[in-house]
Each structure stands twice: as structure tokens, then as C-alpha cells.
Design a protein around this motif. Structure first.
Motif, PDB file in Angstrom:
ATOM      1  N   GLN A  22      14.148   5.398   4.575  1.00  0.00           N
ATOM      2  CA  GLN A  22      14.157   3.959   4.326  1.00  0.00           C
ATOM      3  C   GLN A  22      13.395   3.637   3.048  1.00  0.00           C
ATOM      4  OE1 GLN A  22      12.078   3.141   8.123  1.00  0.00           O
ATOM      5  NE2 GLN A  22      10.431   2.213   6.924  1.00  0.00           N
ATOM      6  N   GLY A  23      13.532   2.399   2.609  1.00  0.00           N
ATOM      7  CA  GLY A  23      12.806   1.955   1.428  1.00  0.00           C
ATOM      8  C   GLY A  23      13.530   2.287   0.132  1.00  0.00           C
ATOM      9  N   ARG A  24      12.832   2.096  -0.980  1.00  0.00           N
ATOM     10  CA  ARG A  24      13.449   2.253  -2.288  1.00  0.00           C
ATOM     11  C   ARG A  24      13.788   3.696  -2.635  1.00  0.00           C
ATOM     12  NH1 ARG A  24       9.890  -2.053  -5.934  1.00  0.00           N
ATOM     13  NH2 ARG A  24      10.532  -3.916  -4.765  1.00  0.00           N
ATOM     14  N   LEU A  25      13.149   4.650  -1.947  1.00  0.00           N
ATOM     15  CA  LEU A  25      13.451   6.064  -2.180  1.00  0.00           C
ATOM     16  C   LEU A  25      14.391   6.637  -1.123  1.00  0.00           C
ATOM     17  CD1 LEU A  25       9.911   7.418  -3.233  1.00  0.00           C
ATOM     18  CD2 LEU A  25      11.855   6.878  -4.722  1.00  0.00           C
ATOM     19  N   ALA A  29       5.562  17.674  -8.084  1.00  0.00           N
ATOM     20  CA  ALA A  29       4.163  17.436  -7.733  1.00  0.00           C
ATOM     21  C   ALA A  29       3.847  15.945  -7.713  1.00  0.00           C
ATOM     22  CB  ALA A  29       3.245  18.161  -8.722  1.00  0.00           C
ATOM     23  N   SER A  30       4.332  15.219  -8.705  1.00  0.00           N
ATOM     24  CA  SER A  30       4.086  13.778  -8.772  1.00  0.00           C
ATOM     25  C   SER A  30       4.741  13.055  -7.603  1.00  0.00           C
ATOM     26  CB  SER A  30       4.604  13.221 -10.097  1.00  0.00           C
ATOM     27  OG  SER A  30       3.941  13.815 -11.196  1.00  0.00           O
ATOM     28  N   THR A  31       5.925  13.513  -7.205  1.00  0.00           N
ATOM     29  CA  THR A  31       6.618  12.873  -6.089  1.00  0.00           C
ATOM     30  C   THR A  31       5.921  13.160  -4.770  1.00  0.00           C
ATOM     31  OG1 THR A  31       8.696  13.138  -7.309  1.00  0.00           O
ATOM     32  CG2 THR A  31       8.861  12.537  -5.001  1.00  0.00           C
ATOM     33  N   ASN A  60       6.996  15.604   3.294  1.00  0.00           N
ATOM     34  CA  ASN A  60       7.082  14.838   4.532  1.00  0.00           C
ATOM     35  C   ASN A  60       7.216  13.369   4.151  1.00  0.00           C
ATOM     36  OD1 ASN A  60       6.966  13.892   7.164  1.00  0.00           O
ATOM     37  ND2 ASN A  60       4.736  13.960   7.256  1.00  0.00           N
ATOM     38  N   PRO A  61       8.369  12.785   4.437  1.00  0.00           N
ATOM     39  CA  PRO A  61       9.513  13.312   5.179  1.00  0.00           C
ATOM     40  C   PRO A  61      10.359  14.267   4.343  1.00  0.00           C
ATOM     41  CG  PRO A  61       9.996  11.104   4.394  1.00  0.00           C
ATOM     42  CD  PRO A  61       8.562  11.373   4.054  1.00  0.00           C
TER      43      PRO A  61
END
Length: 351
Positions: free
Chosen positions: A183-186, A107-109, A177-178
């Protein structure tokens, strides 16, 4: 990782029954947390987030961004960015009375993904990680009926407590979504990986005879069939379709039980044990697994797990199959409908 999930799935309800006494009664914890949250609200805040038990908003749930909600173009409830720091802490404490560690992390993500979308969509003004709302209906207690919702884009948690004791946890909606962060830190994060990977492992393990029953459509639908309906249109699922639990081999049955566990495991074991006492969530006697669309990774697909009482739906077709919707629902019991009918029959029918 998959083996671990399968083992957890097979032992779900045994684990839940063992931990019930240790974890505290969920109805008591929810009532206490909701009371503390409400105690911090001023008049304006209470008007936004605290409603009468019979308010029509109680089953008005949504998983789209606010601007797409018709006709209001907004959600009901007290929004996180309009809470004081104290209220934010207590709002998350209320959420923690229902969710497991896995459910809380997911949920937090999902909420964090809103900031990711804000950047990817060139500062889209509808994307905010704190545009999530708390709504409480009725007066929280261990004696009366009341409910609460924690909701925003791609997340809807709905708990209904009837007579202060009987609890339902549907609709329960999680989305991503996505589907995989590019890309990015995740980068590389696949938030709802188990929901997809276990189901694909199951469908690709089926024999031709099993697939003839399991695959119900060559092309996946654009979204889950139930969408944001307040009540499931049962005719869409009657007669039930898909391969039956009994027609799966032992390994396939284990995968199917593990898949159910992925959805229900977002909630605290004590809460699941409480729900399970009214009838098994994983009802092997009526369970079916159905699939639609491609079985290849990266291509549009849909599946559902259906029992006499419950429905688990998953769809991944949008954004070139990189946009997942997953929901747990109860045919007759969303928002406590069946419990409330029983309560009315037992306590308010004419003698």
C-alpha cells in the motif's frame, strides 16, 4: 530485465577489470572519505563513532533493530540523526566509496522502508530511517589496517582494509520488510526482486536428477543459517551440499553466475576487481546451489550459493514469506580475518 541481469553477471569480472583504472583505487578513496568524516567530529561524536583498531566491537555486527541487540539494546557508532548536516553528507560519501549505484539505491530504500514500517506498525518507536550508524576502527590510511561499518536495521556494510591496501567487503547484509509493498506511494515495489526471481527461475529449471542434489530441505529454515555470527560456523556447510556448477547446463550456469552478480554487484566494480585478484569470487570449480522449502512464489523458501571461499545466503519465510534476508559472507575472511592472519605470519612471527 532478467536477461540484462544475466548478461551483467557473465561479464562482471571483465567489466570490473576494465573500470579499475578509471574509477580510482577504492582503498585510497575510502581512506580519504573516512579522514574527512573524522575531521568533522567533536570529542563527544568521536567517542561515539571512532574506535581503536583492536576494539572488540569491530566484528560485532547486527541486522536486527537496536532494541533486540543483546545485552546492550543499542548499536555502536555515530547515529545519523545525531550528526550535523555536514557529517551526514560525508557519511554518505564514505558509503559511496564502496557501493555501486545499484547498491546505493537498495541501501537507501532499505533505510526508507523504516518510515514505511513506522506507519504500518502504528507509529512503532523503534522504526526510524535515520537510525543508521557509522563506525570507524583504527586510523584510515593507505598504509595501516583499519575498517568501517555503516549499519542499522536490515543493512550492514562492513569494509576492512589490511595494511592500507587489501580489502574485504563481508559480511554484507541487505534485507527487505515488506518483501513487496502492499500500500501507499511505493505500492508494488519488490526491493530484492532479482535475489528471489533469479534463484526461483534456476531451481524450477532443474531436472529431477538436479533437484535431488539441489533441494536439501523440504521446509525452509526460519532465517539464514549464519545469522549474526561474528564468524561462520563452517561445520554447518561441510560437506558442501547442492547441485554443482558443472552439473548445470549452459543456461542454468548463466543464471547462477548472474545470481552471484546480484549480491556482489552492490559494490563498485573497482572494489570487486580488487577482491577478485585474491581468488575468483565466482569460483566455478567449487560452486554449488542449494534450495530449501517451496518453489512457489509467496511460500517460504531458502537458498544458498557456496564456493570454497564464499557463501551467499537468502531466506524468505517470515511474515508469510514477505520478509527477505540476504547476505554475502566469506568463510575464513569476514572482517579481513584471513588477511590479518597472513599479515601476522609475515610480519610478526618469530624469526
Amino acid at each position: 530485465m532478467r536477461t540484462t541481469v544475466m548478461a551483467r553477471g557473465m561479464g562482471l569480472f571483465l567489466l570490473a577489470s576494465v573500470t579499475t583504472a578509471l574509477a580510482g583505487e577504492p582503498n585510497e578513496l575510502m581512506a580519504t572519505a573516512a579522514q574527512r568524516f573524522l575531521a568533522t567530529l567533536g570529542e563527544k561524536e568521536a567517542a561515539a563513532g571512532h574506535f581503536k583498531w583492536d576494539d572488540a566491537k569491530r566484528d560485532a555486527w547486527h541486522y536486527v533493530p537496536d532494541k533486540y541487540i543483546k545485552p546492550e539494546r543499542m548499536r555502536y557508532g555515530l547515529r545519523i540523526d545525531r550528526m550535523t548536516p555536514q557529517q551526514r553528507v560525508l557519511a554518505h560519501a564514505l558509503l559511496g566509496t564502496a557501493l555501486s549505484a545499484e547498491g546505493t539505491l537498495q541501501a537507501s530504500t532499505i533505510m526508507a522502508f523504516e518510515q514505511l514500517l513506522h506507519v504500518l506498525e502504528k507509529n512503532n518507536p523503534i522504526r526510524h530511517s535515520d537510525w543508521y550508524y557509522v563506525s570507524i576502527f583504527g586510523e584510515p590510511s593507505t598504509e595501516s589496517s583499519w575498517s568501517w561499518r555503516f549499519e542499522g536495521h536490515h543493512l550492514s556494510i562492513n569494509l576492512t582494509i589490511v595494511d592500507g591496501k587489501q580489502i574485504t567487503a563481508t559480511p554484507s547484509f541487505y534485507a527487505s520488510n515488506p518483501g513487496i509493498v502492499q500500500q501507499g506511494r511505493l505500492k508494488g515495489l519488490k526491493l530484492l526482486a532479482e535475489e528471489e526471481d533469479l534463484a526461483r527461475a534456476l531451481v524450477t529449471s532443474l531436472t529431477d536428477t538436479q533437484k535431488a542434489d539441489a533441494i536439501i530441505l523440504k521446509k525452509a529454515p526460519k532465517d539464514i543459517f549464519t545469522k549474526e555470527d561474528r564468524q561462520i560456523q563452517k561445520g554447518m556447510f561441510d560437506p558442501a551440499k547442492g547441485v554443482t556448477y558443472q552439473n548445470l547446463n549452459n543456461d542454468q550456469q548463466a543464471m547462477l553466475l548472474a545470481l552471484v552478480r546480484v549480491y556482489t554487484g552492490k559494490y563498485r566494480p573497482a572494489l570487486l576487481a580488487h577482491i577478485d585478484t585474491r581468488g575468483p569470487i565466482a569460483d566455478k570449480g567449487s560452486m554449488r546451489f542449494a534450495w530449501a522449502g517451496s518453489v512457489k512464489e509467496g511460500e517460504g523458501h531458502y537458498y544458498r550459493v557456496q564456493t570454497k571461499k564464499y557463501l551467499f545466503e537468502y531466506d524468505n519465510t517470515q511474515n508469510d514469506a514477505h520478509h527477505v534476508h540476504a547476505v554475502w559472507r566469506e568463510f575464513d575472511g569476514d572482517f579481513g580475518a584471513d588477511l590479518l592472519r597472513r599479515h601476522h605470519t609475515e610480519h610478526h612471527s618469530e624469526q
